[in-house]
Write a protein that holds these residues in place. Structure first.
Motif, PDB file in Angstrom:
ATOM      1  N   ALA A  26     -20.890  13.109  35.740  1.00  0.00           N
ATOM      2  CA  ALA A  26     -20.392  13.630  34.466  1.00  0.00           C
ATOM      3  C   ALA A  26     -21.351  14.682  33.904  1.00  0.00           C
ATOM      4  O   ALA A  26     -20.924  15.714  33.385  1.00  0.00           O
ATOM      5  CB  ALA A  26     -20.210  12.490  33.469  1.00  0.00           C
ATOM      6  N   LEU A  27     -22.655  14.413  34.007  1.00  0.00           N
ATOM      7  CA  LEU A  27     -23.639  15.377  33.527  1.00  0.00           C
ATOM      8  C   LEU A  27     -23.539  16.693  34.288  1.00  0.00           C
ATOM      9  O   LEU A  27     -23.638  17.774  33.700  1.00  0.00           O
ATOM     10  CB  LEU A  27     -25.049  14.802  33.661  1.00  0.00           C
ATOM     11  CG  LEU A  27     -25.495  13.846  32.561  1.00  0.00           C
ATOM     12  CD1 LEU A  27     -26.801  13.166  32.945  1.00  0.00           C
ATOM     13  CD2 LEU A  27     -25.662  14.597  31.245  1.00  0.00           C
ATOM     14  N   ARG A  28     -23.329  16.606  35.587  1.00  0.00           N
ATOM     15  CA  ARG A  28     -23.177  17.825  36.382  1.00  0.00           C
ATOM     16  C   ARG A  28     -22.003  18.655  35.871  1.00  0.00           C
ATOM     17  O   ARG A  28     -22.105  19.878  35.724  1.00  0.00           O
ATOM     18  CB  ARG A  28     -22.969  17.469  37.855  1.00  0.00           C
ATOM     19  CG  ARG A  28     -24.223  16.976  38.571  1.00  0.00           C
ATOM     20  CD  ARG A  28     -23.886  16.469  39.950  1.00  0.00           C
ATOM     21  NE  ARG A  28     -25.076  16.183  40.733  1.00  0.00           N
ATOM     22  CZ  ARG A  28     -25.069  15.466  41.855  1.00  0.00           C
ATOM     23  NH1 ARG A  28     -23.926  14.960  42.312  1.00  0.00           N
ATOM     24  NH2 ARG A  28     -26.194  15.260  42.520  1.00  0.00           N
ATOM     25  N   ARG A  29     -20.877  17.984  35.590  1.00  0.00           N
ATOM     26  CA  ARG A  29     -19.703  18.717  35.109  1.00  0.00           C
ATOM     27  C   ARG A  29     -19.935  19.294  33.723  1.00  0.00           C
ATOM     28  O   ARG A  29     -19.521  20.423  33.421  1.00  0.00           O
ATOM     29  CB  ARG A  29     -18.477  17.794  35.107  1.00  0.00           C
ATOM     30  CG  ARG A  29     -18.017  17.341  36.486  1.00  0.00           C
ATOM     31  CD  ARG A  29     -16.622  16.735  36.403  1.00  0.00           C
ATOM     32  NE  ARG A  29     -16.555  15.623  35.489  1.00  0.00           N
ATOM     33  CZ  ARG A  29     -16.836  14.347  35.806  1.00  0.00           C
ATOM     34  NH1 ARG A  29     -17.230  14.035  37.042  1.00  0.00           N
ATOM     35  NH2 ARG A  29     -16.730  13.393  34.905  1.00  0.00           N
ATOM     36  N   GLN A  30     -20.599  18.549  32.851  1.00  0.00           N
ATOM     37  CA  GLN A  30     -20.827  19.016  31.491  1.00  0.00           C
ATOM     38  C   GLN A  30     -21.755  20.228  31.477  1.00  0.00           C
ATOM     39  O   GLN A  30     -21.571  21.153  30.673  1.00  0.00           O
ATOM     40  CB  GLN A  30     -21.409  17.896  30.622  1.00  0.00           C
ATOM     41  CG  GLN A  30     -20.472  16.712  30.414  1.00  0.00           C
ATOM     42  CD  GLN A  30     -19.165  17.122  29.771  1.00  0.00           C
ATOM     43  OE1 GLN A  30     -19.156  17.763  28.730  1.00  0.00           O
ATOM     44  NE2 GLN A  30     -18.051  16.760  30.396  1.00  0.00           N
ATOM     45  N   PHE A  31     -22.722  20.242  32.364  1.00  0.00           N
ATOM     46  CA  PHE A  31     -23.589  21.417  32.461  1.00  0.00           C
ATOM     47  C   PHE A  31     -22.797  22.628  32.947  1.00  0.00           C
ATOM     48  O   PHE A  31     -23.069  23.764  32.536  1.00  0.00           O
ATOM     49  CB  PHE A  31     -24.780  21.148  33.384  1.00  0.00           C
ATOM     50  CG  PHE A  31     -25.939  20.470  32.701  1.00  0.00           C
ATOM     51  CD1 PHE A  31     -26.539  21.052  31.592  1.00  0.00           C
ATOM     52  CD2 PHE A  31     -26.436  19.259  33.172  1.00  0.00           C
ATOM     53  CE1 PHE A  31     -27.616  20.438  30.959  1.00  0.00           C
ATOM     54  CE2 PHE A  31     -27.506  18.633  32.545  1.00  0.00           C
ATOM     55  CZ  PHE A  31     -28.101  19.227  31.433  1.00  0.00           C
ATOM     56  N   GLN A  32     -21.811  22.413  33.807  1.00  0.00           N
ATOM     57  CA  GLN A  32     -20.951  23.522  34.236  1.00  0.00           C
ATOM     58  C   GLN A  32     -20.164  24.078  33.052  1.00  0.00           C
ATOM     59  O   GLN A  32     -19.994  25.297  32.917  1.00  0.00           O
ATOM     60  CB  GLN A  32     -19.990  23.047  35.333  1.00  0.00           C
ATOM     61  CG  GLN A  32     -20.648  22.820  36.686  1.00  0.00           C
ATOM     62  CD  GLN A  32     -19.636  22.367  37.732  1.00  0.00           C
ATOM     63  OE1 GLN A  32     -18.717  21.599  37.438  1.00  0.00           O
ATOM     64  NE2 GLN A  32     -19.797  22.841  38.948  1.00  0.00           N
ATOM     65  N   VAL A  33     -19.671  23.183  32.212  1.00  0.00           N
ATOM     66  CA  VAL A  33     -18.954  23.616  31.008  1.00  0.00           C
ATOM     67  C   VAL A  33     -19.878  24.433  30.106  1.00  0.00           C
ATOM     68  O   VAL A  33     -19.484  25.476  29.557  1.00  0.00           O
ATOM     69  CB  VAL A  33     -18.408  22.390  30.241  1.00  0.00           C
ATOM     70  CG1 VAL A  33     -17.831  22.813  28.891  1.00  0.00           C
ATOM     71  CG2 VAL A  33     -17.346  21.675  31.062  1.00  0.00           C
ATOM     72  N   LEU A  34     -21.118  23.958  29.965  1.00  0.00           N
ATOM     73  CA  LEU A  34     -22.095  24.676  29.147  1.00  0.00           C
ATOM     74  C   LEU A  34     -22.352  26.076  29.698  1.00  0.00           C
ATOM     75  O   LEU A  34     -22.442  27.053  28.942  1.00  0.00           O
ATOM     76  CB  LEU A  34     -23.397  23.884  29.097  1.00  0.00           C
ATOM     77  CG  LEU A  34     -24.532  24.460  28.240  1.00  0.00           C
ATOM     78  CD1 LEU A  34     -24.089  24.593  26.790  1.00  0.00           C
ATOM     79  CD2 LEU A  34     -25.771  23.589  28.355  1.00  0.00           C
ATOM     80  N   ASP A  35     -22.446  26.200  31.017  1.00  0.00           N
ATOM     81  CA  ASP A  35     -22.663  27.507  31.646  1.00  0.00           C
ATOM     82  C   ASP A  35     -21.490  28.451  31.371  1.00  0.00           C
ATOM     83  O   ASP A  35     -21.684  29.638  31.097  1.00  0.00           O
ATOM     84  CB  ASP A  35     -22.849  27.352  33.158  1.00  0.00           C
ATOM     85  CG  ASP A  35     -24.163  26.672  33.514  1.00  0.00           C
ATOM     86  OD1 ASP A  35     -25.055  26.628  32.652  1.00  0.00           O
ATOM     87  OD2 ASP A  35     -24.283  26.182  34.661  1.00  0.00           O
ATOM     88  N   MET A  36     -20.271  27.922  31.478  1.00  0.00           N
ATOM     89  CA  MET A  36     -19.100  28.752  31.205  1.00  0.00           C
ATOM     90  C   MET A  36     -19.090  29.205  29.752  1.00  0.00           C
ATOM     91  O   MET A  36     -18.758  30.355  29.444  1.00  0.00           O
ATOM     92  CB  MET A  36     -17.824  27.979  31.549  1.00  0.00           C
ATOM     93  CG  MET A  36     -17.592  27.799  33.046  1.00  0.00           C
ATOM     94  SD  MET A  36     -15.990  27.055  33.448  1.00  0.00           S
ATOM     95  CE  MET A  36     -16.287  25.341  32.995  1.00  0.00           C
ATOM     96  N   ALA A  37     -19.454  28.294  28.842  1.00  0.00           N
ATOM     97  CA  ALA A  37     -19.501  28.648  27.417  1.00  0.00           C
ATOM     98  C   ALA A  37     -20.550  29.732  27.166  1.00  0.00           C
ATOM     99  O   ALA A  37     -20.316  30.666  26.388  1.00  0.00           O
ATOM    100  CB  ALA A  37     -19.809  27.408  26.586  1.00  0.00           C
ATOM    101  N   ASP A  38     -21.701  29.634  27.842  1.00  0.00           N
ATOM    102  CA  ASP A  38     -22.755  30.640  27.680  1.00  0.00           C
ATOM    103  C   ASP A  38     -22.269  32.021  28.111  1.00  0.00           C
ATOM    104  O   ASP A  38     -22.576  33.032  27.469  1.00  0.00           O
ATOM    105  CB  ASP A  38     -23.995  30.253  28.491  1.00  0.00           C
ATOM    106  CG  ASP A  38     -24.833  29.196  27.789  1.00  0.00           C
ATOM    107  OD1 ASP A  38     -24.675  29.028  26.566  1.00  0.00           O
ATOM    108  OD2 ASP A  38     -25.652  28.543  28.471  1.00  0.00           O
ATOM    109  N   LYS A  39     -21.507  32.073  29.208  1.00  0.00           N
ATOM    110  CA  LYS A  39     -20.993  33.355  29.691  1.00  0.00           C
ATOM    111  C   LYS A  39     -20.008  33.962  28.687  1.00  0.00           C
ATOM    112  O   LYS A  39     -20.033  35.171  28.423  1.00  0.00           O
ATOM    113  CB  LYS A  39     -20.316  33.174  31.050  1.00  0.00           C
ATOM    114  CG  LYS A  39     -21.286  32.922  32.191  1.00  0.00           C
ATOM    115  CD  LYS A  39     -20.557  32.775  33.519  1.00  0.00           C
ATOM    116  CE  LYS A  39     -21.535  32.517  34.653  1.00  0.00           C
ATOM    117  NZ  LYS A  39     -20.834  32.337  35.961  1.00  0.00           N
TER     118      LYS A  39
END
Length: 264
Positions: A46-59
């Protein structure tokens, strides 16, 4: 440009139903989806996926920030990192900005430091074209190409690498090559620092990418930065940690390991 226009128009058409939902509702929906997803599977996954979401939001945030800044990222203004370079360059210096991008920093130096002459070099054609098409002063020029191969025959008093060194695979060899070619009296370096957030060691522990840019080869720990500058033949005269970055003033060492006795 036409393709980008068509893409943006398509996005507007496809996203129109979202406008029927109030902003607070849209944010609630996004948060709800994130919470639901975070409860699926093991916490590590779950943490791996949430960090991916964070990366997309940063972009997305960075893209909107560029639009908000009329093509210039607001971080230039908000972090005032240009001041670090300007304040460490003496009047009438010759300055080489390696990896100058669209030229925002090079223009600041050229317009704010008395009597300087600035050369910016970058291998990215669109960004270099943008730099050349801006309102540039007469004491600023841009060169398209590789800093180790395409520089005109000259020497510069100050060499600038602003968020550039981390993009180089063989950094020590690259820096040694630049020092031999440019023969600067001073080198000003700005790089992201690994110890800027607990997210980075957490990502590393999870086995996922922790770089702020996919084209980075490293985001230095303080120890790694000290080691690589020393190997490259640089002495760090001063160093600050600001905005999650290392801002360093360096001087080249002689073959014997001494600082050259040159007035900088």
């Amino acid at each position: 440009m036409r393709m980008r226009t068509l893409l943006l128009a398509s996005i507007r058409i496809l996203s129109w139903p979202l406008y029927l939902i109030p902003a607070r509702g849209r944010l609630g929906l996004i948060k709800g989806l994130m919470v639901l997803d975070s409860r699926v599977g093991q916490p590590k996954d779950a943490l791996r996926r949430q960090f991916q979401v964070l990366d997309m939001a940063d972009k997305v945030i960075s893209e909107r920030a560029m639009v908000y800044g009329d093509g210039i990222h607001p971080k230039h203004r908000l972090t005032r990192y240009h001041d670090f370079f300007v304040e460490n360059i003496a009047p009438k210096s010759t300055v080489l900005d390696v990896g100058c991008g669209y030229g925002a920093l090079a223009r600041s130096i050229a317009t704010r430091v008395e009597g300087v002459r600035v050369t910016g070099i970058d291998s990215d054609t669109p960004r270099l074209t943008q730099a050349r098409e801006a309102n540039n002063p007469d004491n600023l020029e841009f060169v398209l190409g590789d800093a180790l191969q395409d520089l005109p025959p000259a020497k510069w008093d100050v060499m600038v690498l602003s968020n550039v060194w981390e993009h180089i695979a063989h950094r020590v060899e690259f820096m040694r090559g630049l020092l031999a070619k440019v023969q600067p009296k001073k080198v000003l370096i700005r790089v992201p620092v690994f110890e800027r957030s607990w997210h980075l060691p957490m990502r590393k522990e999870l086995g996922i990418g922790y770089f702020s840019d996919s084209t980075h080869f490293i985001e230095h720990t303080l120890a790694e930065f000290a080691d690589e500058t020393a190997q490259a033949g640089l002495k760090v005269e001063s160093q600050d940690i600001r905005w999650g970055e290392i801002w360093a003033v360096c001087v080249p060492l002689t073959a014997s390991g001494d600082v050259p006795s040159v007035d900088t």
